[in-house]
Write a protein that holds these residues in place. Sequence first.
Motif, PDB file in Angstrom:
ATOM      1  N   ILE A 114       0.899  -1.041  -0.025  1.00  0.00           N
ATOM      2  CA  ILE A 114      -0.035   0.055  -0.170  1.00  0.00           C
ATOM      3  C   ILE A 114       0.862   1.240  -0.069  1.00  0.00           C
ATOM      4  N   ILE A 115       0.510   1.995  -0.997  1.00  0.00           N
ATOM      5  CA  ILE A 115       1.387   3.243  -1.017  1.00  0.00           C
ATOM      6  C   ILE A 115       0.318   4.440  -0.800  1.00  0.00           C
ATOM      7  N   THR A 116       0.684   5.624  -0.032  1.00  0.00           N
ATOM      8  CA  THR A 116      -0.059   6.510   0.232  1.00  0.00           C
ATOM      9  C   THR A 116       0.812   8.013   0.507  1.00  0.00           C
ATOM     10  N   MET A 117       0.046   8.984   0.915  1.00  0.00           N
ATOM     11  CA  MET A 117       0.605  10.215   1.148  1.00  0.00           C
ATOM     12  C   MET A 117       0.735  10.629   2.494  1.00  0.00           C
ATOM     13  N   PRO A 118       1.512  11.717   2.968  1.00  0.00           N
ATOM     14  CA  PRO A 118       1.647  12.029   4.271  1.00  0.00           C
ATOM     15  C   PRO A 118       0.281  12.507   4.882  1.00  0.00           C
ATOM     16  N   SER A 119      -0.397  13.171   4.160  1.00  0.00           N
ATOM     17  CA  SER A 119      -1.884  13.712   4.511  1.00  0.00           C
ATOM     18  C   SER A 119      -2.996  12.540   4.812  1.00  0.00           C
ATOM     19  N   VAL A 120      -2.645  11.245   4.038  1.00  0.00           N
ATOM     20  CA  VAL A 120      -3.530  10.407   4.287  1.00  0.00           C
ATOM     21  C   VAL A 120      -3.407   9.572   5.343  1.00  0.00           C
ATOM     22  N   THR A 144       6.926   4.173   1.286  1.00  0.00           N
ATOM     23  CA  THR A 144       5.354   3.765   0.901  1.00  0.00           C
ATOM     24  C   THR A 144       4.720   4.955   1.365  1.00  0.00           C
ATOM     25  N   VAL A 145       5.174   6.154   2.065  1.00  0.00           N
ATOM     26  CA  VAL A 145       4.439   7.288   2.340  1.00  0.00           C
ATOM     27  C   VAL A 145       5.315   8.494   1.745  1.00  0.00           C
ATOM     28  N   THR A 146       4.488   8.965   0.733  1.00  0.00           N
ATOM     29  CA  THR A 146       5.596   9.708  -0.227  1.00  0.00           C
ATOM     30  C   THR A 146       4.340  10.562  -1.069  1.00  0.00           C
ATOM     31  N   MET A 147       5.097  12.056  -1.416  1.00  0.00           N
ATOM     32  CA  MET A 147       4.214  12.724  -2.281  1.00  0.00           C
ATOM     33  C   MET A 147       4.679  12.449  -3.789  1.00  0.00           C
TER      34      MET A 147
END
Length: 229
Positions: A114-120, A144-147
């Motif tokens: 799972i890859i997501t963004m810091p805001s999520v 895996t947490v990145t913009m």
Amino acid sequence: MARLTKKQKEALAKIEKGRVYSLSEATALVKEITNTKFDASVDIAVRLGVDPRKANQMVRGVVSLPHGTGKDMKVLALVTPDKEAEAKEAGADYVGLDEYLDKIKNGWTDVDVIITMPSVMGKLGPLGRVLGPRGLMPNPKTGTVTMDVAKAVAEVKAGKIDFKVDKTGIVHAAIGKASFTADKLAENANELIQTLIKLKPTTAKGVYVKSIFLSSTMSPSVAVDSKVN
């Protein structure tokens, strides 16, 4: 104790008792003793001289295997609408946010990464009990947490894997398939080993790489020379 099948006995007979093999010898031997009807995964187990209970001796990281894993990694990109297009173009299998958060709440975890963004990340916190035990919780340390969602997705699809030492001090990872050439398996294994060596905690004392074993699905394990360089 379960009785060995004829094929299992034949495989064991090909492994010299007490012998430690070079990486190239071990990968060739694992291919030779793999007799599954499907394309078996080849796995490595590296025992490290660390105490995972101590935060300063936790070893975890990522590595891009030169030849990939041979597995089509299913990637879920949990992103805001403005990032959906780039995630899809990069090859993410599932892209969205709230609908997939609801599915995960209901027990759905049919993905590899799972890859997501810091805001999520705030929305993922309550799902830790579902994702944590399955090793699916995104982490900035593993990329895996990145913009830069597109880059993260592309790297996973190309063979980037993350690893973490378990509570017994062992790092387990899949390094390819039995259909790979022995050379490709050896290069993938060496890439992981060298990455682990670079991550040696400064507080770890004594022998760091204690043992290395290679095996494939349902095959016996083959001891590898831990003095790989």
